[in-house]
Design an enzyme around this catalytic site. Structure first.
Site, PDB file in Angstrom:
ATOM      1  N   HIS A   1      -3.311  36.999   8.218  1.00 44.56           N
ATOM      2  CA  HIS A   1      -2.934  37.459   6.892  1.00 44.56           C
ATOM      3  C   HIS A   1      -3.558  36.622   5.781  1.00 44.56           C
ATOM      4  O   HIS A   1      -3.581  37.052   4.631  1.00 44.56           O
ATOM      5  CB  HIS A   1      -1.409  37.429   6.746  1.00 44.56           C
ATOM      6  N   CYS A   2      -4.093  35.454   6.088  1.00 46.13           N
ATOM      7  CA  CYS A   2      -4.515  34.535   5.022  1.00 46.13           C
ATOM      8  C   CYS A   2      -6.011  34.578   4.711  1.00 46.13           C
ATOM      9  O   CYS A   2      -6.412  34.976   3.617  1.00 46.13           O
ATOM     10  CB  CYS A   2      -4.118  33.105   5.390  1.00 46.13           C
ATOM     11  N   ILE A   3      -6.832  34.154   5.649  1.00 46.68           N
ATOM     12  CA  ILE A   3      -8.241  33.895   5.332  1.00 46.68           C
ATOM     13  C   ILE A   3      -9.012  35.150   4.931  1.00 46.68           C
ATOM     14  O   ILE A   3      -9.835  35.091   4.020  1.00 46.68           O
ATOM     15  CB  ILE A   3      -8.938  33.172   6.501  1.00 46.68           C
TER      16      ILE A   3
END
Length: 447
Positions: free
Chosen positions: A277-279
């Site tokens: 979900h982040c990078i």
């Protein structure tokens, strides 16, 4: 020590004495470990999620995140140390409210803050004086004061006087055996000095160290910076993989040798694309916000282009290897994708490049199955809803030999790579998994 009204002093004491009730909204990969840490710190926990199925599973001891012991939550609920509900009115009993909801991108790759805004609107009717509200969802600098605070103030209460607002970016790394919620330092920024002091007092009881910064915007920028740092460096090694590959040089050998330098180098590793979900998402939050200031994020956007192109590169390598070895194209070829999760040893498929690989392979006529011990069934995803319900194949004596290509997308430790290579006709390895496990064969092609 900041001078503050009596109600803030009372709240401060409640946090420091661990007598507070702490509500965590959003019981996913961030919120569930946080509410567990809250209870383990001695607070009374309150878990809230709009998905009634999650609440049911928590009460019945059914794990929906594979790396968590479901029995733990049942036991804490039974002891009265934790309550879980889909009813937002329960936050009236909370002293602190921590928001851990998704912040994805729209189909136009712009920030989608609908979950944050919707949560704030659900909180506002139940907000009372003398509460701390903390946003943990990753977002662009300015979100807390520009979106969250105005929505909460529709309650008629005022931030900094009646209630207090802070931002503390989540730093979860699912499946990491060395760093859990409590052992990772927590960055904290307040909308005002009193809010900062309150948030620090709360997290001081939960995590190993708090790191206060000057504002919520600075705290929001910390998280964006951390993930941009990773995205850019992964893009760098992905590009080096292509360049060195053309030169006949093994990029994994180069990185392993370079990291022996005790200073000035930090190893990052190439792969089939970015997941989680982040990078893949967070850098574009800054790109979007930068336009407001007539600024461009050229390096960030270029890194995104490089990383996004990696699945297509992997498919190209697989196609060339299949043709070179068997004089056969991808159309009609049987492909086994090994590892669907975005990272090793977890079951998280959010933004996984494995899903993109399936799509690209099938668009070229390949017949694709997947094998992932951590993902027995593909759940619903935003980008690839058509794959929901597909099941992982099992492993038996003939599993690998039934396929023209075994494509390693994620290097789970549970996979027997010697068995995989021995049984496969052709292996395309995007993680250098086989060599790292000491398995070498002319059947293995690195991608």
């Amino acid at each position: 020590m900041t001078a503050h009204p009596a109600n803030a002093s009372d709240l401060l004491s409640t946090f420091r004495n661990r007598q507070a009730r702490v509500a965590v909204i959003g019981l996913g990969y961030v919120g569930l470990p946080l509410v567990k840490a809250v209870v383990e710190a001695g607070f009374t926990g309150l878990g809230i999620d709009i998905d009634p199925e999650k609440i049911r599973m928590l009460h019945e001891g059914v794990a929906y995140l594979r790396h968590f012991d479901a029995a733990y939550f049942v036991e804490r609920i039974g002891e009265g140390r934790l309550a879980c509900t889909a009813d937002f009115s329960a936050i009236e009993r909370a002293d602190a409210i921590v928001i851990c909801v998704p912040t994805p991108l729209t189909k136009h790759r712009e920030p989608d803050l609908s979950y944050v805004a919707g949560t704030a609107r659900s909180i506002a009717p139940h907000l009372r004086k003398n509460q701390l509200v903390v946003l943990e969802s990753t977002t662009y600098p300015g979100t807390t004061t520009e979106l969250l605070v105005p929505e909460l103030e529709k309650s008629g209460l005022r931030s900094g006087a009646d209630f207090f607002v802070a931002f503390s970016p989540e730093r979860e790394d699912p499946g990491n055996p060395d760093y859990g919620t409590q052992s990772i330092p927590k960055v904290v920024g307040g909308a005002d000095p009193i809010a900062l002091e309150l948030a620090v007092a709360l997290y001081d009881q939960i995590v190993v160290k708090t790191v206060p910064v000057s504002s919520t915007a600075a705290a929001e920028a910390v998280k964006i910076t951390e993930n941009i740092f990773r995205a850019v460096n992964i893009a760098l090694v992905n590009e080096l993989k292509l360049i060195y590959g053309a030169m006949g040089i093994d990029v994994w050998e180069v990185i392993d040798a370079a990291k022996t330098k005790p200073f000035g180098f930090m190893p990052f590793y190439p792969g089939p694309g970015l997941g989680g979900h982040c990078i893949p998402i967070d850098p574009f939050y800054l790109t979007w916000k930068a336009r407001e200031f007539d600024m461009s994020t050229r390096l960030v956007e270029l890194a995104g282009e490089i990383n996004t192109a990696m699945p297509a590169h992997v498919v190209s390598v697989a196609m060339e290897a299949l043709n070179a070895r068997f004089a056969k194209g991808l159309k009609g070829a049987k492909v086994l994708l090994v590892g669907l999760a975005y990272k090793k040893n977890v079951g998280d498929i959010r933004e996984s490049p494995g899903l993109t690989l399936i799509r690209l392979l099938e668009e070229r006529g390949a017949l694709v199955d997947y094998l992932d011990p951590h993902v027995p069934v593909i759940t619903m995803t935003r980008e690839h809803p058509e794959y929901a319900g597909r099941q992982s194949v099992g492993v038996d004596a003939t599993t690998f030999e039934r396929y023209d290509i075994t494509l390693i997308a994620t290097d789970h430790d549970a996979i027997d790579y010697a068995e995989l290579v021995a049984g496969s006709r052709l292996v395309v390895d995007t993680r250098n998994a086989c060599e790292r496990k000491g398995v070498r064969s002319d059947k293995v092609v690195k991608a």
